[in-house]
Design an enzyme around this catalytic site. Structure first.
Site, PDB file in Angstrom:
ATOM      1  N   GLU A 165       0.798  -4.685  -5.419  1.00 48.41           N
ATOM      2  CA  GLU A 165       0.057  -5.901  -5.951  1.00 48.41           C
ATOM      3  C   GLU A 165       0.807  -7.091  -4.521  1.00 48.41           C
ATOM      4  OE1 GLU A 165       2.161  -5.963 -10.142  1.00 48.41           O
ATOM      5  OE2 GLU A 165       2.584  -7.217  -8.695  1.00 48.41           O
ATOM      6  N   PRO A 166      -0.445  -8.088  -4.041  1.00 46.60           N
ATOM      7  CA  PRO A 166      -0.694  -8.432  -2.524  1.00 46.60           C
ATOM      8  C   PRO A 166       1.267  -8.405  -2.353  1.00 46.60           C
ATOM      9  CG  PRO A 166      -2.337  -9.426  -4.645  1.00 46.60           C
ATOM     10  CD  PRO A 166      -1.401  -8.327  -5.311  1.00 46.60           C
ATOM     11  N   SER A 171       4.891  -0.184  -1.967  1.00 48.32           N
ATOM     12  CA  SER A 171       5.471   0.779  -1.711  1.00 48.32           C
ATOM     13  C   SER A 171       6.664   0.287  -2.173  1.00 48.32           C
ATOM     14  CB  SER A 171       6.448   1.254  -0.278  1.00 48.32           C
ATOM     15  OG  SER A 171       5.501   1.971   0.410  1.00 48.32           O
ATOM     16  N   PHE A 173      -5.115  -2.687  -3.425  1.00 45.70           N
ATOM     17  CA  PHE A 173      -5.023  -1.373  -2.609  1.00 45.70           C
ATOM     18  C   PHE A 173      -5.521  -0.480  -4.296  1.00 45.70           C
ATOM     19  CE2 PHE A 173      -1.980  -3.167   0.415  1.00 45.70           C
ATOM     20  CZ  PHE A 173      -2.780  -4.221   0.932  1.00 45.70           C
ATOM     21  N   ILE A 174      -6.324  -0.470  -5.018  1.00 47.58           N
ATOM     22  CA  ILE A 174      -6.536   0.169  -5.967  1.00 47.58           C
ATOM     23  C   ILE A 174      -7.537   1.395  -5.968  1.00 47.58           C
ATOM     24  CG2 ILE A 174      -6.687   0.948  -8.531  1.00 47.58           C
ATOM     25  CD1 ILE A 174      -4.094  -1.480  -7.334  1.00 47.58           C
ATOM     26  N   ALA A 191      13.763  -2.869 -12.579  1.00 42.54           N
ATOM     27  CA  ALA A 191      13.438  -1.430 -12.734  1.00 42.54           C
ATOM     28  C   ALA A 191      12.736  -0.979 -13.975  1.00 42.54           C
ATOM     29  CB  ALA A 191      13.635  -0.739 -11.883  1.00 42.54           C
ATOM     30  N   GLU A 215       1.625  12.832  -6.259  1.00 47.30           N
ATOM     31  CA  GLU A 215       0.632  12.943  -5.494  1.00 47.30           C
ATOM     32  C   GLU A 215       1.000  12.719  -3.626  1.00 47.30           C
ATOM     33  OE1 GLU A 215      -0.576   7.797  -4.330  1.00 47.30           O
ATOM     34  OE2 GLU A 215       0.655   8.504  -6.305  1.00 47.30           O
ATOM     35  N   ARG A 216       2.398  12.275  -3.077  1.00 49.25           N
ATOM     36  CA  ARG A 216       2.530  12.826  -1.875  1.00 49.25           C
ATOM     37  C   ARG A 216       2.453  14.174  -1.354  1.00 49.25           C
ATOM     38  NH1 ARG A 216       8.151   9.435  -3.904  1.00 49.25           N
ATOM     39  NH2 ARG A 216       6.860   7.406  -3.024  1.00 49.25           N
TER      40      ARG A 216
END
Length: 379
Positions: A129-130, A134, A158-159, A180, A244-245
């Site tokens: 989000e803006p 991370s 950044f999608i 969280a 993903e990493r």
């Protein structure tokens, strides 16, 4: 390399040849147009689906090829080797589709996964989000329960696959007061009222990568669009982010090998002051240093690749792989580019594209600083 790679089987190498031909035939001729458009055309996605290059690790019941992560790694490596920029196949196949396969209901899987494997439906995941990159705990997008619906409000940035996407896994807070522990994953179709795709984001590299802002204004989806259990989203993300990493590390290792080979070739051909650039001791020593580091990186990535093919790769190991691979790639590309002189600054040379395209590797999927934090927790 100076040692044989033993991690791949014959079926992996057969796929490698198919991918290599596909990239040469369907992608390289379109790269310039993709760069101009800021996205890959839909027809290429459909062609990739027809050739079985999407969702290779997906169970055949859901339209996939039933492969393992080795098949996914082959595709990542070949895209890096070919210098193709902007393809969102890895995100679609190996990051988003696994969320649906592992967490989705049978109805969700039957509705979406076969079309994802065919390329008819393009997948995205909306986390950043803006005001929260991370730091996923800081997200502000909410999904408020109203009867049998969630009402989603918020903005994402950044999608990847953001312009082309047909289905988005949205990370939202269903109980914001829990932090969280109040995060959920919700499927949102791109044709829902109140959902809007924003502008194509202008980036310093990977111009063809489909990257956009997404906006949600009172977007209503049925409760049946919940992926997994409510308020378990953060735990789900932590489980899947390791892959993903590691995908980023796999691509980085191959990209460095290719750029090292390309630079060795260039320095042996380019003449200055009456001799080739390679003839200078400084050049040979610098290339030797990078060769040693590249070999170490390959050995590490292949070791972790073998682990991940057995589903034994840990969050810590994935962080180590991403941190070392992306930092090494960035450092080495900078040193290799220097050996080209002024030509290294020209985008017609592969080293220039690799330099700008690879910078984001140390940012997306979790910054290098986040990787250090994850590693330090196990010290």
């Amino acid at each position: 390399m100076t040692f044989p790679r033993t991690v791949f089987r014959e079926d992996h190498e057969m796929l490698r040849q198919t991918v290599r031909r596909f990239l040469e035939r369907e992608c390289k001729p379109r790269q310039a147009q993709w760069d101009q458009d800021g996205k890959v055309d839909r027809e290429t996605w459909l062609k990739a689906g027809r050739e079985g290059l999407l969702c290779t690790a997906l169970d055949p019941e859901w339209g996939g090829a039933g492969g393992d992560f080795g098949h996914s790694a082959v595709i990542v490596e070949e895209i890096a080797r070919a210098g193709i920029s902007g393809l969102g196949f890895g995100l679609h196949s190996d990051i988003v589709a696994p969320y649906i396969e592992r967490l989705g209901t049978e109805a969700q899987k039957r509705q979406w996964l076969p079309k994802a494997a065919s390329g008819e439906v393009i997948l995205a995941i909306a986390m950043s989000e803006p005001g929260a990159g991370s730091d996923l705990k800081a997200i502000r997008t909410t999904a408020r329960r109203e009867g049998d619906e969630y009402v989603i409000n918020g903005a994402k940035t950044f999608i990847s696959n953001g312009l082309n996407c047909d289905l988005i896994v949205v990370v939202a807070k269903t109980q914001p007061e829990l932090g969280a522990k109040g995060v959920s994953l919700i499927l949102v179709e791109a044709d829902r009222a109140g959902f809007k795709k924003g502008r194509k984001l202008e980036k310093m590299g990977q111009e063809a990568a489909d990257t956009a802002e997404l906006f949600f204004e009172d977007v209503r989806v049925p409760v049946s669009n919940l992926l997994g259990e409510e308020n378990k989203g953060f735990a789900y993300l932590m489980q899947e982010l390791a892959q993903e990493r590691f995908i980023i590390a796999v691509g980085a290792a191959t990209k460095l090998e290719v750029m090292l080979d390309e630079t060795i070739r260039y320095t042996k051909e380019r003449k200055v002051f009456g001799q080739t650039v390679f003839d200078f001791q400084n050049t040979r020593f610098k290339l030797a240093e990078i060769k040693a580091r590249t070999t170490a990186l390959r050995m590490m990535v292949d070791q972790y690749l073998a682990e991940h093919m057995r589903r034994k790769l840990t969050v810590e190991e994935a962080a180590i792989a991403k941190l070392y691979a992306t930092e090494e790639l960035g450092r080495s590309l900078d040193e290799l580019l220097q050996l080209y002189g002024g030509y290294g600054y020209m985008m017609e040379y592969p080293i220039a594209r690799a330099f700008v395209d690879s910078r984001v590797n140390r940012i997306y999927g979790g910054t290098s600083e986040v990787m250090k934090e994850l590693i330090s927790r196990k010290l």
